[in-house]
Write an enzyme that holds these catalytic residues in place. Structure first.
Site, PDB file in Angstrom:
ATOM      1  N   ALA A 285       0.798  -1.062   0.287  1.00  8.80           N
ATOM      2  CA  ALA A 285      -0.390  -0.224   0.221  1.00  8.80           C
ATOM      3  C   ALA A 285       0.781   1.044   0.291  1.00  8.80           C
ATOM      4  CB  ALA A 285      -1.059  -0.286   1.078  1.00  8.80           C
ATOM      5  N   HIS A 308       2.224   4.538   8.705  1.00  4.79           N
ATOM      6  CA  HIS A 308       2.940   5.178   7.285  1.00  4.79           C
ATOM      7  C   HIS A 308       2.291   5.537   6.044  1.00  4.79           C
ATOM      8  CE1 HIS A 308       7.123   4.242   5.176  1.00  4.79           C
ATOM      9  NE2 HIS A 308       7.757   3.891   6.168  1.00  4.79           N
TER      10      HIS A 308
END
Length: 344
Positions: A285, A308
């Site tokens: 992702a 993140h």
């Protein structure tokens, strides 16, 4: 002169991804940036060799003016010039990740004035970084579907702490980028467990893949003893090929940690992925945010939105006229990107 974008390197998860994304986007958009608090969230804050190599690689590729490019620096000012295709070679000088350096500069070279080849020397299979296998088997096939012509070759394996590895990528300018939609992964078609061994006893790899086979009886097994003095090192991966994409989960042998513990770490991450209806794993992702933003459209599903991921989105939205929308649904999050309305 373009306005200078001020970035806080301590925002979100406070790691090196903020810097790498900013360098990529600055090169592509021509917008300079200043960053303070670089890697403030890490045990050793400031620029390490890997980050410094990424800065200097970006500087060379676009002829940037830069201040603060030294080891340990927590401040950086980067003013880009035009992106130039060509032959480039960079050495990290440690076991720092070649892949993270490549991922910093390759997006810019998608928009270069000609073809390029970039070779980086350092680590190719690192903790907390995508491995060369991940780049070649997972990331690049998805980029190809977006219209990006890029191919990475592993020249020599390099493990922590010795390093000594190398990888090279050949990339052509992209005429245009297409969006990518990954909502469902579809049926699982193949699972492969692979242990890489460099100056490590063969039985270690055998035990690792046997442990993975106990978790995934369908898994094909492969134990590879590497030659050429690239060790010591041990990388274990589980590759899951589904209808819509390939995912790869990895862990690395560490002195004092059993082969079974390493394998169980990989199995835990892979089982969590397969238990979710989401198409994309947490680490992939992160790697999709920048190319989808550059395409200006696309969507994917992931089990959860990590710190993140959210930090990377925040940096991208500072440089590009795009908007990310996150919607929670059925034990997963759908991430969608679209171009901003010109009137907004």
């Amino acid at each position: 002169m373009a306005r200078i974008i001020a970035l806080d390197g301590a925002q979100g998860e406070g790691g090196g991804q903020i810097l790498r994304s900013a360098l990529s986007l600055s090169m592509i958009t021509g917008q300079p940036f200043e960053m303070s608090g670089i890697r403030a969230g890490r045990a050793k804050p400031g620029l390490l060799r890997q980050h410094l190599t990424a800065v200097r690689a970006a500087t060379e590729i676009c002829g940037a003016q830069v201040n603060g490019d030294e080891l340990g620096s927590q401040q950086l000012r980067f003013t880009p010039g035009p992106i130039r295709g060509g032959e480039y070679r960079f050495a990290i000088g440690s076991a720092g990740s070649c892949m993270l350096v490549l991922q910093t500069v390759l997006p810019a070279l998608w928009f270069a004035d000609g073809s390029s080849r970039v070779e980086v020397h350092g680590g190719t299979h690192n903790q907390a970084a995508p491995s060369a296998d991940f780049i070649c088997r997972v990331w690049e096939p998805l980029l190809a579907r977006m219209g990006i012509n890029q191919r990475t070759t592993l020249i020599k394996h390099g493990f922590y702490p010795a390093g000594g590895g190398a990888a090279a990528t050949v990339v052509e300018p992209a005429a245009s980028l297409r969006g990518l939609t990954l909502i469902s992964r579809g049926e699982t078609r193949r699972i492969t467990a692979e242990a890489l061994l460099a100056s490590v006893p063969h039985h270690v790899g055998e035990r690792e893949v046997a442990t993975l086979e106990a978790h995934f009886p369908r898994a094909e097994k492969n134990v590879v003893a590497l030659e050429g003095g690239c060790g010591p090192g041990n990388a274990l991966s589980l590759m899951i090929q589904s209808e819509q994409l390939t995912e790869l989960f990895a862990a690395f042998g560490v002195k004092g940690t059993s082969a079974e513990a390493v394998a169980n770490q990989v199995a835990h991450e892979a089982r969590r992925y397969l238990a979710s209806p989401a198409a994309v794993g947490e680490h992939l992702a992160d790697q999709l945010i920048l190319p989808l933003a550059l395409a200006g459209e696309g969507a994917f599903t992931v089990a959860r939105a990590s710190a993140h991921l959210l930090t990377n989105i925040a940096v991208v939205e500072r440089f590009l006229p795009v908007t990310f929308n996150l919607e929670e649904a059925r034990e997963m999050v759908q991430v969608m990107v679209s171009k901003k309305d010109s009137g907004s």
